[in-house]
Design a protein around this motif. Structure first.
Motif, PDB file in Angstrom:
ATOM      1  N   SER A   1      38.271 -48.064 -28.321  1.00 30.09           N
ATOM      2  CA  SER A   1      39.061 -47.435 -29.304  1.00 30.09           C
ATOM      3  C   SER A   1      38.242 -47.593 -30.673  1.00 30.09           C
ATOM      4  O   SER A   1      38.034 -46.465 -31.347  1.00 30.09           O
ATOM      5  CB  SER A   1      40.485 -48.329 -29.638  1.00 30.09           C
TER       6      SER A   1
ATOM      7  N   SER B   1      40.359 -48.889 -39.903  1.00 34.15           N
ATOM      8  CA  SER B   1      41.800 -48.866 -39.307  1.00 34.15           C
ATOM      9  C   SER B   1      42.637 -48.056 -40.325  1.00 34.15           C
ATOM     10  O   SER B   1      43.493 -47.630 -40.068  1.00 34.15           O
ATOM     11  CB  SER B   1      42.424 -50.187 -39.177  1.00 34.15           C
TER      12      SER B   1
ATOM     13  N   ARG C   1      42.908 -44.340 -39.754  1.00 33.24           N
ATOM     14  CA  ARG C   1      43.375 -43.695 -38.192  1.00 33.24           C
ATOM     15  C   ARG C   1      44.260 -42.530 -38.231  1.00 33.24           C
ATOM     16  O   ARG C   1      44.175 -41.803 -37.206  1.00 33.24           O
ATOM     17  CB  ARG C   1      44.305 -44.887 -37.930  1.00 33.24           C
ATOM     18  N   ILE C   2      44.483 -41.977 -39.524  1.00 34.89           N
ATOM     19  CA  ILE C   2      44.927 -40.810 -39.563  1.00 34.89           C
ATOM     20  C   ILE C   2      44.350 -39.661 -39.280  1.00 34.89           C
ATOM     21  O   ILE C   2      44.582 -38.469 -38.751  1.00 34.89           O
ATOM     22  CB  ILE C   2      45.593 -40.480 -41.195  1.00 34.89           C
TER      23      ILE C   2
ATOM     24  N   ASN D   1      42.648 -39.646 -36.579  1.00 32.11           N
ATOM     25  CA  ASN D   1      42.716 -39.508 -35.069  1.00 32.11           C
ATOM     26  C   ASN D   1      43.800 -38.446 -34.606  1.00 32.11           C
ATOM     27  O   ASN D   1      43.601 -37.763 -33.744  1.00 32.11           O
ATOM     28  CB  ASN D   1      43.391 -40.713 -34.347  1.00 32.11           C
TER      29      ASN D   1
END
Lengths: 272, 417
Positions: A105, A132, A135-136, A138
């Motif tokens: 990841s 982290s 992450r938006i 992704n």
């Protein structure tokens, strides 16, 4: 350990480190693969070459580069993965930099991050944003789709929390085909951008809040009583500030505020 | 939308060596092709994965693991948090994760082990329960098996429904609740039981089931299964949870409730819980990655509540709860689609009177045992005008004596360890 020359070293491990290698130190290499001092100023210079019997590759690399930002880590992933055989295990590599879980990841996240504009990456590194928090990204198929959001953030350089908020709201509005571009073209203030984006993202609660604010404006409050309709998390309510100089004034003003029956005037019915 | 057959659901079945002789393992060999089955030495050979990516989570639903569990099976319901009014529910975890795929599922933020897991050592779980029974013999415990997995969707592999049915005959003062989104009741519905097994279904309008509860049984399938259970003497229960806001929510929830009230009498339904959609903030990312922004769940408007979860606006929740509560009252008792007061004069059930057979709606509205799940005091009062301890029929569900007793027992066990 022996000496070799810069020209004799393989340079594929070059990840364009942002911190320059000290001038008074020779570059290091490991099994004739340059590990530090990648810049051309070291041409024709001698390089200190370590072998696998002297030191483990990862330990040498980490000693040369004890701290790396996400842009650098991303360039390492992209640059080193192209080889036939990886020089090290990603899991071991990342654990040296404090990432101990879910390597797969993390690698994916770094690849996504590296595909954002360099100016945006610079903002991320400057504000110490953690991966982290991005992450938006992704949820996007192609970073180019929201280039205007990256450009705005890089140019206006909002704070850490503001920038993250604008990025997330902007991407969500984009994915919902609600055109965040218009907002970013109209405003330069991060606070104003967030406010407008939240209105668009949460139209139901925003319109309800606005109705209450408008109703509140129609109320004639006693003097030196100020009010504000506020949202605190999942609840909304009224904040009332009262200025008074003595007990009598306090009691008078409280009595007059009570008489207004404010909550009966506010639209607390189903707007749907 | 019915469940996928197990054989196509799972691509890989991992069986721990020491679980090979277990019933679930034997069943797995019967159901799945040999080349899909992998024997592993120990569960610890498999990696945990924190913060799973969307792809990793998707894959996790295709991997089945049968292994033993060394921890505690029996716990208090993990939903209980300070500031929320919680009932006295306990959970018995006989597995972890779920092969169905609801967009809002909280397992997306909870699970860090990428396998749908069945614990093969149910005998250890029952032994643990027997230990609890000897320490807490005076308490009426409510225990459910559907908290971090579906109680019945994998019952064709585990057959745990029948084991539990038999075990709970020894403890008639306890209740066991199966909670499911499947219609898989065939393994136990025709068996003898002593009336303390509640079979419950999470329900949503069919529109929501199609959009957000992928791989689950349809509303009709769930209700038909509930009817069969009812006909065989099992108390049933429903969980209207999560209630999901959408444009036609009133019409859709009203239609669903009409179906429920036309098929069941209040005395046949042990309880109905009601909860609005809520989730941990970090869960929003994986939901968005897996279901996009067209999902009713991802495009909802959420705010951080006092317990840290993202929830609908509190006012909106109150409106939804009031509306839904009111739909359980027939039109002629209702006033403007709001529930005036739950403590209206109520029809007595045939259980209490014994002699009189009452028509459902004699002089007063039927009494359904409705309560809110994981809500704060303000919303309880706004919806029901009372706290649960004051509401007849509900107050026993919120009696926290068993919870305190268990907490004390756990503390003593830890001290002695």
């Amino acid at each position: 350990m022996n000496l070799t020359t810069y020209d004799e070293c393989e340079k594929y491990l070059d990840f364009q480190p942002e911190k320059p290698w000290p001038n008074n130190w020779p570059p290091f290499s490991w099994e004739n693969k340059l590990v530090s001092g990648f810049t051309h100023s070291y041409k024709n210079q001698y390089v200190l070459n370590f072998s696998s019997t002297d030191v483990n590759f990862l330990h040498l690399f980490h000693t040369c580069h004890p701290q790396l930002n996400f842009s650098e880590l991303g360039r390492i992933i992209l640059g080193w993965s192209n080889r036939e055989k990886n020089i090290c295990s990603w899991q071991e590599f990342f654990s040296l930099y404090g990432f101990h879980q879910n390597t797969e990841s993390l690698v994916q996240q770094l690849k996504i991050f590296t595909s954002t504009p360099v100016s945006f990456q610079a903002w991320v590194n400057k504000k110490a944003i953690h991966l982290s928090e991005l992450r938006i990204l992704n949820s996007l198929e192609d970073m180019k789709q929201i280039h205007f959001i990256f450009e705005w953030i890089a140019e206006q350089s909002p704070s850490h929390s503001q920038g993250i908020k604008i990025l997330e709201l902007g991407v969500e509005l984009f994915l919902m085909s609600l055109d965040p571009d218009k907002i970013l073209k109209s405003y330069f203030s991060p606070e104003k951008v967030i406010q407008e984006m939240e209105k668009k993202r949460n139209p139901l609660s925003s319109s309800q809040d606005q109705v209450n604010k408008n109703n509140l404006k129609k109320v004639i409050w006693p003097s030196q009583v100020s009010t504000q309709w506020q949202r605190r998390g999942d609840t909304t309510g009224l904040e009332i500030k009262i200025w008074c100089r003595n007990q009598k004034e306090w009691e008078e003003k409280i009595h007059r505020v009570n008489q207004l029956s404010v909550f009966n005037r506010l639209d607390r019915t189903d707007p749907i | 939308m019915t469940n996928q057959p197990l054989i196509t659901q799972f691509q890989n079945i991992y069986i721990e060596e020491k679980s090979l002789d277990s019933e679930p393992a034997q069943k797995a060999f019967q159901i799945f092709p040999k080349n899909h089955i992998h024997i592993i030495k120990d569960k610890s050979d498999l990696k945990t994965l924190s913060n799973m990516s969307a792809d990793q989570f998707n894959q996790s639903k295709k991997n089945l693991l049968l292994c033993s569990f060394k921890g505690k099976f029996f716990k208090r319901c993990p939903g209980a948090r300070p500031g929320l009014i919680c009932c006295n529910y306990f959970v018995l975890n006989l597995g972890q994760h779920c092969e169905m795929d609801c967009s809002y599922c909280y397992l997306q933020s909870l699970i860090n082990f990428p396998f749908v897991t069945i614990y093969t050592n149910i005998e250890d779980a029952l032994k643990e329960l027997s230990g609890i029974a000897s320490e807490m013999k005076d308490h009426k415990l409510r225990i459910g098996t559907g908290e971090i997995t579906d109680s019945l969707s994998l019952d064709d592999i585990t057959l745990y429904s029948t084991h539990l049915l038999n075990y709970f005959k020894q403890h008639p003062h306890w209740t066991l609740e199966f909670k499911t989104k499947s219609a898989n009741i065939k393994n136990f519905v025709h068996k003898e039981h002593c009336g303390n097994i509640i079979v419950s279904w999470s329900l949503n309008p069919q529109y929501i089931i199609e959009k957000e509860e992928h791989g689950t049984a349809s509303l009709n399938e769930r209700l038909n299964a509930a009817r069969l259970c009812r006909d065989k003497g099992f108390p049933v229960a429903f969980h209207l949870d999560p209630v999901i806001y959408h444009k036609e929510w009133k019409e859709n929830y009203s239609n669903m409730i009409q179906k429920i009230t036309s098929l069941f009498k209040p005395e046949e339904v042990s309880h109905i819980s009601l909860g609005a959609l809520r989730f941990q903030p970090e869960q929003r990312h994986i939901m968005r990655e897996r279901f996009g922004m067209k999902s009713l769940v991802t495009k909802g408007e959420y705010f951080k509540s006092k317990d840290g979860k993202l929830r609908y606006d509190s006012q909106l929740r109150q409106q939804m709860f009031q509306f839904i509560f009111s739909q359980f009252i027939p039109n002629r008792y209702r006033k403007n689609d709001t529930l005036q007061n739950l403590s209206l004069p109520l029809a007595e059930s045939t259980e209490t009177t014994g002699k009189r057979k009452l028509s459902r709606y004699k002089n007063s509205p039927p009494k359904w045992n409705l309560f809110l799940c994981m809500e704060n005091k303000e919303n309880w009062l706004a919806t029901t005008n009372q706290l649960p301890s004051k509401i007849e029929k509900t107050n026993n569900l919120f009696d926290l004596k068993p919870v305190r007793a268990f907490s004390q027992l756990s503390n003593e066990t830890m001290k002695n360890a």
